[in-house]
Design a protein around this motif. Structure first.
Motif, PDB file in Angstrom:
ATOM      1  N   PHE A 184     -54.055 -34.222  68.861  1.00 23.73           N
ATOM      2  CA  PHE A 184     -53.294 -35.416  68.484  1.00 23.73           C
ATOM      3  C   PHE A 184     -53.359 -35.468  66.960  1.00 23.73           C
ATOM      4  CE2 PHE A 184     -54.807 -36.168  72.780  1.00 23.73           C
ATOM      5  CZ  PHE A 184     -53.674 -36.659  73.408  1.00 23.73           C
ATOM      6  N   SER A 185     -52.213 -35.292  66.315  1.00 21.61           N
ATOM      7  CA  SER A 185     -52.271 -34.990  64.874  1.00 21.61           C
ATOM      8  C   SER A 185     -51.855 -36.136  63.954  1.00 21.61           C
ATOM      9  CB  SER A 185     -51.411 -33.765  64.582  1.00 21.61           C
ATOM     10  OG  SER A 185     -50.060 -34.046  64.866  1.00 21.61           O
ATOM     11  N   GLY A 186     -51.356 -37.250  64.504  1.00 26.37           N
ATOM     12  CA  GLY A 186     -50.938 -38.352  63.639  1.00 26.37           C
ATOM     13  C   GLY A 186     -49.878 -37.898  62.649  1.00 26.37           C
ATOM     14  N   ASP A 187     -49.992 -38.355  61.403  1.00 23.82           N
ATOM     15  CA  ASP A 187     -49.033 -37.948  60.371  1.00 23.82           C
ATOM     16  C   ASP A 187     -49.547 -36.778  59.549  1.00 23.82           C
ATOM     17  OD1 ASP A 187     -47.410 -39.942  61.222  1.00 23.82           O
ATOM     18  OD2 ASP A 187     -47.476 -41.138  59.375  1.00 23.82           O
ATOM     19  N   THR A 188     -50.735 -36.278  59.879  1.00 25.60           N
ATOM     20  CA  THR A 188     -51.274 -35.126  59.165  1.00 25.60           C
ATOM     21  C   THR A 188     -50.325 -33.955  59.300  1.00 25.60           C
ATOM     22  OG1 THR A 188     -53.550 -35.851  59.379  1.00 25.60           O
ATOM     23  CG2 THR A 188     -53.198 -33.475  59.155  1.00 25.60           C
ATOM     24  N   VAL A 189     -49.821 -33.749  60.516  1.00 28.19           N
ATOM     25  CA  VAL A 189     -48.799 -32.724  60.701  1.00 28.19           C
ATOM     26  C   VAL A 189     -47.890 -33.105  61.862  1.00 28.19           C
ATOM     27  CG1 VAL A 189     -50.381 -31.268  62.061  1.00 28.19           C
ATOM     28  CG2 VAL A 189     -48.366 -30.228  61.016  1.00 28.19           C
ATOM     29  N   TYR A 190     -46.598 -33.109  61.572  1.00 27.07           N
ATOM     30  CA  TYR A 190     -45.563 -33.256  62.603  1.00 27.07           C
ATOM     31  C   TYR A 190     -44.444 -32.302  62.216  1.00 27.07           C
ATOM     32  CZ  TYR A 190     -44.180 -36.693  59.039  1.00 27.07           C
ATOM     33  OH  TYR A 190     -43.914 -37.313  57.851  1.00 27.07           O
ATOM     34  N   ASP A 191     -43.423 -32.199  63.067  1.00 24.14           N
ATOM     35  CA  ASP A 191     -42.387 -31.199  62.819  1.00 24.14           C
ATOM     36  C   ASP A 191     -41.366 -31.720  61.797  1.00 24.14           C
ATOM     37  OD1 ASP A 191     -40.941 -28.930  62.915  1.00 24.14           O
ATOM     38  OD2 ASP A 191     -40.631 -28.926  65.087  1.00 24.14           O
ATOM     39  N   GLY A 192     -41.800 -31.787  60.560  1.00 26.27           N
ATOM     40  CA  GLY A 192     -40.992 -32.286  59.462  1.00 26.27           C
ATOM     41  C   GLY A 192     -41.809 -32.103  58.204  1.00 26.27           C
ATOM     42  N   SER A 193     -41.256 -32.512  57.039  1.00 29.26           N
ATOM     43  CA  SER A 193     -42.032 -32.261  55.823  1.00 29.26           C
ATOM     44  C   SER A 193     -43.173 -33.266  55.692  1.00 29.26           C
ATOM     45  CB  SER A 193     -41.140 -32.276  54.584  1.00 29.26           C
ATOM     46  OG  SER A 193     -40.395 -33.447  54.569  1.00 29.26           O
ATOM     47  N   MET A 194     -44.275 -32.759  55.198  1.00 34.04           N
ATOM     48  CA  MET A 194     -45.483 -33.580  55.102  1.00 34.04           C
ATOM     49  C   MET A 194     -45.386 -34.531  53.917  1.00 34.04           C
ATOM     50  SD  MET A 194     -48.100 -30.562  55.841  1.00 34.04           S
ATOM     51  CE  MET A 194     -48.406 -29.936  57.460  1.00 34.04           C
ATOM     52  N   ILE A 195     -45.855 -35.730  54.091  1.00 31.54           N
ATOM     53  CA  ILE A 195     -45.743 -36.750  53.048  1.00 31.54           C
ATOM     54  C   ILE A 195     -47.079 -36.893  52.324  1.00 31.54           C
ATOM     55  CG2 ILE A 195     -45.312 -39.199  52.629  1.00 31.54           C
ATOM     56  CD1 ILE A 195     -43.244 -39.100  54.834  1.00 31.54           C
ATOM     57  N   ASP A 196     -47.046 -36.523  51.020  1.00 28.05           N
ATOM     58  CA  ASP A 196     -48.297 -36.529  50.257  1.00 28.05           C
ATOM     59  C   ASP A 196     -48.172 -37.336  48.976  1.00 28.05           C
ATOM     60  OD1 ASP A 196     -46.687 -34.992  48.657  1.00 28.05           O
ATOM     61  OD2 ASP A 196     -47.802 -33.120  48.902  1.00 28.05           O
ATOM     62  N   TRP A 197     -47.226 -38.296  48.950  1.00 29.22           N
ATOM     63  CA  TRP A 197     -46.990 -39.039  47.715  1.00 29.22           C
ATOM     64  C   TRP A 197     -47.190 -40.540  47.896  1.00 29.22           C
ATOM     65  CZ3 TRP A 197     -42.972 -42.021  49.331  1.00 29.22           C
ATOM     66  CH2 TRP A 197     -42.091 -41.478  50.277  1.00 29.22           C
ATOM     67  N   LEU A 198     -47.883 -40.923  48.943  1.00 26.39           N
ATOM     68  CA  LEU A 198     -48.122 -42.355  49.184  1.00 26.39           C
ATOM     69  C   LEU A 198     -49.422 -42.781  48.488  1.00 26.39           C
ATOM     70  CD1 LEU A 198     -47.156 -42.338  52.963  1.00 26.39           C
ATOM     71  CD2 LEU A 198     -45.865 -43.408  51.104  1.00 26.39           C
ATOM     72  N   PRO A 199     -49.675 -44.090  48.402  1.00 26.09           N
ATOM     73  CA  PRO A 199     -50.966 -44.520  47.871  1.00 26.09           C
ATOM     74  C   PRO A 199     -52.089 -43.872  48.706  1.00 26.09           C
ATOM     75  CG  PRO A 199     -49.547 -46.418  48.320  1.00 26.09           C
ATOM     76  CD  PRO A 199     -48.833 -45.223  48.846  1.00 26.09           C
ATOM     77  N   TYR A 200     -53.085 -43.336  48.052  1.00 27.63           N
ATOM     78  CA  TYR A 200     -54.231 -42.685  48.703  1.00 27.63           C
ATOM     79  C   TYR A 200     -53.889 -41.357  49.389  1.00 27.63           C
ATOM     80  CZ  TYR A 200     -56.128 -47.233  47.651  1.00 27.63           C
ATOM     81  OH  TYR A 200     -56.491 -48.373  46.994  1.00 27.63           O
ATOM     82  N   SER A 201     -52.677 -40.832  49.121  1.00 27.69           N
ATOM     83  CA  SER A 201     -52.419 -39.437  49.475  1.00 27.69           C
ATOM     84  C   SER A 201     -53.149 -38.589  48.442  1.00 27.69           C
ATOM     85  CB  SER A 201     -50.927 -39.110  49.387  1.00 27.69           C
ATOM     86  OG  SER A 201     -50.180 -39.726  50.411  1.00 27.69           O
ATOM     87  N   ASN A 202     -53.493 -37.340  48.837  1.00 30.22           N
ATOM     88  CA  ASN A 202     -54.164 -36.456  47.898  1.00 30.22           C
ATOM     89  C   ASN A 202     -53.811 -35.014  48.244  1.00 30.22           C
ATOM     90  OD1 ASN A 202     -56.341 -34.599  46.993  1.00 30.22           O
ATOM     91  ND2 ASN A 202     -57.189 -36.474  46.121  1.00 30.22           N
ATOM     92  N   ILE A 203     -53.128 -34.350  47.301  1.00 27.03           N
ATOM     93  CA  ILE A 203     -52.617 -33.000  47.574  1.00 27.03           C
ATOM     94  C   ILE A 203     -53.757 -31.996  47.787  1.00 27.03           C
ATOM     95  CG2 ILE A 203     -51.285 -31.087  46.602  1.00 27.03           C
ATOM     96  CD1 ILE A 203     -49.503 -33.261  45.286  1.00 27.03           C
ATOM     97  N   GLY A 204     -54.789 -32.087  46.947  1.00 25.41           N
ATOM     98  CA  GLY A 204     -55.921 -31.158  47.086  1.00 25.41           C
ATOM     99  C   GLY A 204     -56.576 -31.287  48.462  1.00 25.41           C
ATOM    100  N   ASP A 205     -56.780 -32.531  48.882  1.00 19.99           N
ATOM    101  CA  ASP A 205     -57.360 -32.760  50.215  1.00 19.99           C
ATOM    102  C   ASP A 205     -56.437 -32.228  51.306  1.00 19.99           C
ATOM    103  OD1 ASP A 205     -59.498 -34.033  49.092  1.00 19.99           O
ATOM    104  OD2 ASP A 205     -58.842 -36.066  49.585  1.00 19.99           O
ATOM    105  N   TYR A 206     -55.130 -32.410  51.085  1.00 21.54           N
ATOM    106  CA  TYR A 206     -54.151 -31.993  52.097  1.00 21.54           C
ATOM    107  C   TYR A 206     -54.180 -30.471  52.283  1.00 21.54           C
ATOM    108  CZ  TYR A 206     -50.319 -33.986  54.930  1.00 21.54           C
ATOM    109  OH  TYR A 206     -49.544 -34.478  55.951  1.00 21.54           O
TER     110      TYR A 206
END
Ligand SMILES: [Zn+2]
Ligand SMILES: [Zn+2]
Length: 278
Positions: A184-206
């Protein structure tokens, strides 16, 4: 409108049900997964919470009584993360589980961190007379269960392992059913582009999270992904989505992300301050 009309569900098989909010027509409409266990049932994500989800589960007959004496089983609502499209209904449940990094946000009803973003045009039928999107807020709720990496949610005959997968948000989790090889992956990964530009998103962590996803595939631990949005998919697609993210997370991507992130913050701040003065 009744709760029974507001939602619809489909059996996914193997005691798992897919629930959706019928009148929320938006790319942000999240999947709600109901997982039946022998001793405890689980709701993974809760939608916007515009009508009662527990009432729906009950009236739609999804909550089976325990065989011994017809006692009702415990029901735990777990959020893959606290963004509004997943956490809006959490306050309707008695038992609520959230990753420890997002406990404060949901306990405060922080509509900046929950990225509350809803317009009237997305709600095609009014849940209650006079309802307006501008009044919508994620309601504060004090989680009863604080999750961290490696915790196991036991449903009796089924165990789900908590994986802390930050990147999309700081407290994003995936839940892994090792026996059934379901993630069960939530928004971490779904069949679309990943969103990493929201508050508390972090590209390195992603990037680190995507490396873990690839490792799950390499080790043969996942066969099916049940995501937070859109359709389910298999291991090969999971591998491709995760490796694409890693290879696209170079300097150019970071720069455009910065621009989008500043814009998103401005919009969200504006929305939030409007909310607090009304
Ligand atoms: Zn999200
Ligand atoms: Zn979402």
């Amino acid at each position: 409108m009744s709760a029974l009309e507001w939602y619809a569900h489909k059996a996914y098989g193997d005691g798992i049900y897919w629930i959706q909010e019928r009148f929320y027509e938006s790319g942000n409409r999240a999947n709600i997964w109901f997982v039946r266990g022998s001793h405890q049932d689980l709701v993974i994500d809760t939608g916007l919470g515009l009508r009662s989800l527990p009432e729906y589960l009950h009236s739609a007959g999804l909550l089976e009584n325990e065989s011994s004496g017809g006692r009702s089983k415990p029901l735990l609502a777990v959020a893959t993360h606290v963004h509004f499209d997943h956490s809006g209904g959490l306050h309707q449940f008695d038992q609520v589980a959230v990753h420890r990094d997002e406990v404060d946000a949901i306990a405060r009803g922080d509509n900046f961190e929950t990225v509350t973003w809803l317009s009237d045009s997305e709600i095609v039928r009014s849940p209650t007379p006079g309802w307006r999107a501008s009044n919508f807020r994620v309601q504060a709720v004090q989680p009863t269960h604080i999750l961290q990496e490696g915790d196991v949610l036991s449903l009796g005959d089924r165990q789900l392992t908590v994986m802390h997968m930050p990147g999309h948000s700081r407290g994003s989790i995936c839940l892994l059913d090792r026996d059934k090889k379901i993630l069960f992956s939530g928004d971490t990964v779904y069949d679309g582009s990943m969103i990493d530009w929201l508050p508390y998103s972090n590209i390195g962590d992603y990037v680190g999270t995507c490396e873990r996803l690839i490792e799950l595939v390499d080790r043969g631990l996942v066969e099916k992904v049940l995501p937070g949005h859109f359709s389910t998919f298999g291991a090969e697609r999971l591998y491709r989505l995760a490796s694409n993210y890693i290879s696209n997370s170079g300097v150019c991507h970071r720069m455009s992300t910065c621009a989008i992130r500043s814009f998103a913050s401005l919009v969200l701040h504006a929305t939030n301050s409007r909310g607090t003065t009304s």
